[in-house]
Design a protein around this motif. Sequence first.
Motif, PDB file in Angstrom:
ATOM      1  N   ARG A 112       0.832  -1.206   0.000  1.00  0.00           N
ATOM      2  CA  ARG A 112       0.000   0.000   0.000  1.00  0.00           C
ATOM      3  C   ARG A 112       0.868   1.258   0.000  1.00  0.00           C
ATOM      4  O   ARG A 112       0.527   2.260  -0.644  1.00  0.00           O
ATOM      5  CB  ARG A 112      -0.942   0.016   1.213  1.00  0.00           C
ATOM      6  N   ASP A 115       1.867   1.808  -3.457  1.00  0.00           N
ATOM      7  CA  ASP A 115       0.762   2.413  -4.208  1.00  0.00           C
ATOM      8  C   ASP A 115       0.698   3.915  -3.950  1.00  0.00           C
ATOM      9  O   ASP A 115       0.469   4.702  -4.877  1.00  0.00           O
ATOM     10  CB  ASP A 115      -0.581   1.776  -3.808  1.00  0.00           C
ATOM     11  N   TYR A 119       1.104   7.039  -6.518  1.00  0.00           N
ATOM     12  CA  TYR A 119       0.088   8.076  -6.619  1.00  0.00           C
ATOM     13  C   TYR A 119       0.732   9.462  -6.647  1.00  0.00           C
ATOM     14  O   TYR A 119       0.378  10.307  -7.467  1.00  0.00           O
ATOM     15  CB  TYR A 119      -0.887   7.946  -5.442  1.00  0.00           C
TER      16      TYR A 119
END
Length: 140
Positions: A112, A115, A119
Amino acid sequence: MPTPSMEDYIEQIYLLIDHKGYARVSDIAEALSVHPSSVTKMVQKLDRDEYLIYEKYRGLILTNKGKKIGKRLVARHDLLEQFLRTIGVKEENIYNDVEGIEHHLSWDAIDRIADLIQYFEEDPKRSSTLKEIQCKNEEL
């Protein structure tokens, strides 16, 4: 799965082999700031658990299992450093912070974080907005 201590050794051995082409007990001891006797004990354990092959007085090599985990551990460390930089942690704190948290996060949490970094990298405006928020908070 290796223990946090085993992970530290595997990661360091992987880095030494990657940078120098080999890893000696003395190199590992120096890099981890531990006694060579502690390294020898851990290396023997890692040998028994098939992360590496150790021959006394000859050196050691990582097995495929050890290489795979070593590569993943180095990537985790690098990712966490990148994450802390992204969120504005002061450079002088990053290494110790990563060392303090890397063994306490699940691989799901690591994914995560990757991720989230992606982003921010996809649109530089997002990083700029985060930095603006940090500056405003520092002023308070």
